[in-house]
Design an enzyme around this catalytic site. Structure first.
Site, PDB file in Angstrom:
ATOM      1  NE  ARG A 196     -34.595  35.846   6.591  1.00 10.11           N
ATOM      2  CZ  ARG A 196     -33.630  36.742   6.727  1.00 10.11           C
ATOM      3  NH1 ARG A 196     -32.443  36.509   6.224  1.00 10.11           N
ATOM      4  NH2 ARG A 196     -33.846  37.857   7.394  1.00 10.11           N
ATOM      5  NE  ARG A 211     -33.079  35.820  10.850  1.00  8.75           N
ATOM      6  CZ  ARG A 211     -32.800  37.102  10.852  1.00  8.75           C
ATOM      7  NH1 ARG A 211     -31.703  37.539  10.310  1.00  8.75           N
ATOM      8  NH2 ARG A 211     -33.595  37.968  11.433  1.00  8.75           N
ATOM      9  CG  ASP A 248     -29.455  36.455   8.386  1.00 13.00           C
ATOM     10  OD1 ASP A 248     -29.787  37.076   7.359  1.00 13.00           O
ATOM     11  OD2 ASP A 248     -28.979  37.013   9.389  1.00 13.00           O
ATOM     12  CG  ASP A 304     -26.477  39.249   7.780  1.00 10.89           C
ATOM     13  OD1 ASP A 304     -27.450  39.417   7.021  1.00 10.89           O
ATOM     14  OD2 ASP A 304     -26.590  39.163   9.013  1.00 10.89           O
TER      15      ASP A 304
END
Length: 168
Positions: free
Chosen positions: A85, A94, A97, A99
């Protein structure tokens, strides 16, 4: 030690996004610092930010862990880094990711840690996968995940691989 329940969004649009997410789920499943509890289907979606980038593949999973929220977030960043990343531009492309969407019923509002995730309520590529694995989960705004999905459309969202077909 206290066990915490966390929900994590996964996304990728560089390299081989579908393979990236399947590999990320495998990495999450094999990590001894938590137990992977559930994962959604993989969804294709249009980029939310700059439109001069490839479409995304998204999913959501849940884990049970003894880590604190900040420790879990750092561990997720370490996995992103291992996948190559690069943080080039806000909402940009990316390889991976990860989250942190929700962590127990906790709320955090610091520069490093925002829980619930700020875009949770508006992103169909997060809410629909989350509804697959936790439709009755009560969100901090008082709605269940299922109720919150009713405020959005599924426009631009396509199932790429059903969760029942994913073997990790």
């Amino acid at each position: 030690m206290t066990q915490h329940k966390a929900f994590i969004a996964l996304g990728s649009n560089l390299g081989k996004p579908t393979e990236n997410l399947l590999s990320a789920l495998k990495a999450l499943n094999e990590n001894p610092r938590w137990q992977l509890s559930a994962y959604s289907s993989l969804y294709g979606s249009k980029p939310m930010g700059p439109q001069d980038q490839p479409d995304y593949v998204n999913a959501v999973c849940s884990v049970t862990t003894e880590l604190a929220a900040a420790e879990l977030l750092q561990a997720l960043h370490d996995i992103e880094d291992a996948f190559g990343r690069k943080r080039v531009r806000h909402w940009g492309e990316r390889t991976l990711d990860l989250d942190l969407l929700l962590f127990n019923e906790e709320k955090h509002h610091s520069q490093q840690l925002q829980i619930p995730h700020p875009g949770l309520y508006e992103r169909n590529f997060v809410l629909f996968p989350l509804a697959e694995i936790a439709p009755d989960k009560l969100l901090p705004n008082g709605n269940t995940v299922k109720q919150q999905t009713e405020t959005l459309t599924e426009d631009g969202l396509d199932v790429i691989i059903c969760s029942s077909e994913i073997i990790i």
